[in-house]
Design a protein around this motif. Structure first.
Motif, mmCIF file in Angstrom:
data_model
loop_
_atom_site.group_PDB
_atom_site.id
_atom_site.type_symbol
_atom_site.label_atom_id
_atom_site.label_comp_id
_atom_site.label_asym_id
_atom_site.label_seq_id
_atom_site.Cartn_x
_atom_site.Cartn_y
_atom_site.Cartn_z
ATOM 1 N N ASN A 92 12.929 -45.988 -59.435
ATOM 2 C CA ASN A 92 12.696 -47.022 -60.430
ATOM 3 C C ASN A 92 12.518 -48.368 -59.729
ATOM 4 O O ASN A 92 13.049 -48.607 -58.639
ATOM 5 N N ILE A 93 11.767 -49.240 -60.388
ATOM 6 C CA ILE A 93 11.513 -50.576 -59.850
ATOM 7 C C ILE A 93 12.079 -51.609 -60.824
ATOM 8 O O ILE A 93 11.864 -51.506 -62.030
ATOM 9 N N PHE A 94 12.811 -52.572 -60.268
ATOM 10 C CA PHE A 94 13.411 -53.616 -61.095
ATOM 11 C C PHE A 94 12.698 -54.944 -60.868
ATOM 12 O O PHE A 94 12.506 -55.362 -59.726
ATOM 13 N N ALA A 101 21.705 -55.933 -51.403
ATOM 14 C CA ALA A 101 20.585 -55.309 -50.702
ATOM 15 C C ALA A 101 20.918 -55.119 -49.222
ATOM 16 O O ALA A 101 21.574 -55.960 -48.617
ATOM 17 N N PRO A 102 20.483 -54.003 -48.626
ATOM 18 C CA PRO A 102 20.724 -53.787 -47.188
ATOM 19 C C PRO A 102 20.136 -54.901 -46.336
ATOM 20 O O PRO A 102 20.727 -55.307 -45.340
ATOM 21 N N VAL A 127 11.471 -58.396 -56.903
ATOM 22 C CA VAL A 127 11.191 -56.992 -57.172
ATOM 23 C C VAL A 127 12.099 -56.163 -56.272
ATOM 24 O O VAL A 127 12.123 -56.368 -55.054
ATOM 25 N N ALA A 128 12.861 -55.247 -56.878
ATOM 26 C CA ALA A 128 13.801 -54.423 -56.122
ATOM 27 C C ALA A 128 13.512 -52.954 -56.371
ATOM 28 O O ALA A 128 13.067 -52.562 -57.453
ATOM 29 N N ARG A 129 13.780 -52.130 -55.356
ATOM 30 C CA ARG A 129 13.530 -50.691 -55.457
ATOM 31 C C ARG A 129 14.856 -49.944 -55.476
ATOM 32 O O ARG A 129 15.727 -50.158 -54.633
ATOM 33 N N GLN A 130 14.995 -49.053 -56.444
ATOM 34 C CA GLN A 130 16.238 -48.311 -56.606
ATOM 35 C C GLN A 130 16.404 -47.266 -55.508
ATOM 36 O O GLN A 130 15.448 -46.643 -55.058
ATOM 37 N N ALA A 131 17.685 -47.078 -55.107
ATOM 38 C CA ALA A 131 18.045 -46.015 -54.166
ATOM 39 C C ALA A 131 19.425 -45.530 -54.553
ATOM 40 O O ALA A 131 20.424 -46.210 -54.293
ATOM 41 N N GLY A 173 22.293 -47.855 -56.017
ATOM 42 C CA GLY A 173 22.005 -49.221 -55.622
ATOM 43 C C GLY A 173 20.524 -49.440 -55.407
ATOM 44 O O GLY A 173 19.681 -48.834 -56.078
ATOM 45 N N ILE A 174 20.191 -50.316 -54.475
ATOM 46 C CA ILE A 174 18.802 -50.574 -54.116
ATOM 47 C C ILE A 174 18.675 -50.512 -52.599
ATOM 48 O O ILE A 174 19.656 -50.691 -51.879
#
Length: 388
Positions: free
Chosen positions: A298-300, A314-315, A328-332, A335-336
């Motif tokens: 998913n993209i936030f 975020a890492p 824009v953040a990417r789910q993992a 978390g992201i």
């Protein structure tokens, strides 16, 4: 002013020390012991007992020193031990001071009478003391209303005042001095509101904005309260209005994402985005989610408070983030694993993003391609601006 409220270093806060009464009892017992490593002798005994004597009749004063210091003393009178424990006991042949240490002036279930009776053994004079951060008289009941209440601020202020005049002790005991300063900072003063430079800037601003006359008024407490009230009114209004603005941004971003952004991304990815959602609450409320399928993340589209929260976890967070922009953040998992600051401003979102504006779409596609083509360069051309 907002910068001045940021948490500052304090060893007690770093170590999370003082969150339990036993931890602070250890510190106060250390200060009270005549032969302890603070090298203050009986100074703190005298400071505490002077405060206790202020609450007692002039003809019934306690001695100021000569006490042994005990901790965790079982004061239970009955044959069954272990029911009631006094935090600190100051003991000498003729006097006992029974100290209950707690955040507020609250006996919190301890037996006042057992404390007093235990101290009076062998015909000693017995006094029960409540040592606390805050006085809350309404909580003193079941005998504790008869206790002498002493606040941390009183004894620690007295200690700090004495040490400020004892240059010799400070020079000979620099580490102990730092420790006591940290103790006063944490439990009396709290984080310092402003550094000297901050104070000078504040004075300068007060003069530049026509507020300097306040410094000439005599009732300082009333003037400070009036000023604080006006600042509070402005802050409350700003907060309420800014929350409404966050709501407008969320609505506008949601309208742009469905269908414009969704169509743009799906044309480039073959239909990855299945739906658009904006249902999160709390810290995650200020975002719009592009819900994907086929194992894609998913993209936030995050902004404001949620962007700040996402960037913190975020890492590889965005350095020097500009929270007037959309992120824009990417789910993992939960978390992201990636967050990008775009050059789309929140003002542009409120005004309405042009349907032909593909900046957000390009960033989303790049993150999706980066996920599926690990180690390969995305095939789509990205606009100049943020580093991807």
């Amino acid at each position: 002013m907002s910068r001045s409220l940021a948490e500052q270093f304090n060893v007690f806060r770093v170590m999370h020390h003082g969150t339990h009464e036993k931890q602070l009892s250890n510190v106060f017992a250390w200060l009270l012991r005549v032969d302890a490593t603070h090298h203050l002798g009986d100074l703190f005994q005298r400071i505490l007992l002077l405060r206790v004597n202020k609450a007692r009749p002039s003809g019934d004063q306690l001695p100021l020193s000569g006490f042994r210091v005990l901790q965790e003393v079982d004061t239970t009178i009955t044959a069954e031990p272990g029911k009631d424990i006094a935090d600190i006991v100051l003991l000498r042949d003729d006097t006992a001071v029974m100290i209950e240490n707690f955040e507020t002036s609250d006996g919190h279930g301890h037996d006042y009478e057992s404390y007093r009776t235990y101290g009076s053994a062998n015909e000693r004079q017995s006094v029960v003391v409540m040592l606390c951060v805050r006085r809350e008289r309404q909580k003193l009941s079941m005998g504790w209303e008869n206790a002498v209440v002493v606040a941390y601020s009183e004894v620690l202020d007295d200690l700090r005042t004495h040490l400020d005049t004892d240059r010799g002790w400070r020079e000979e005991n620099p580490r102990q001095n730092v420790f006591i300063n940290e103790l006063v900072d944490q439990f009396v003063e709290g984080p310092q509101a402003m550094t000297v430079q901050d104070q000078l800037e504040f004075i300068k601003t007060m003069c530049e904005t026509g507020e300097s006359a306040r410094y000439g008024r005599r009732n300082r407490e009333a003037v400070a309260a009036e000023f604080a009230g006006q600042v509070a009114q402005h802050a409350q209004r700003q907060f309420e209005d800014s929350r409404k603005t966050l709501g407008l941004i969320k609505q506008s971003l949601r309208r742009y994402a469905e269908p414009t952004l969704r169509v743009l991304v799906n044309e480039a990815t073959g239909g990855v985005v299945q739906s658009v959602s904006a249902n999160f609450q709390g810290r995650w409320e200020w975002s719009t989610t592009l819900v994907t399928g086929d194992g894609e993340p998913n993209i936030f589209l995050a902004f404001g408070p949620t962007a700040a929260t996402e960037n913190e976890r975020a890492p590889e967070p965005v350095s020097d983030p500009d929270y007037s922009r959309v992120f824009v953040a990417r789910q993992a998992g939960a978390g992201i694993d990636r967050i990008v600051q775009t050059d789309v401003s929140l003002g542009e979102v409120i005004a309405g993003i042009d349907p032909d504006d593909d900046r957000l779409g390009l960033t989303v596609v790049a993150l999706l391609q980066e996920n599926t083509e690990e180690g390969e360069t995305a095939s789509i051309a990205l606009p100049a601006g943020p580093s991807y």
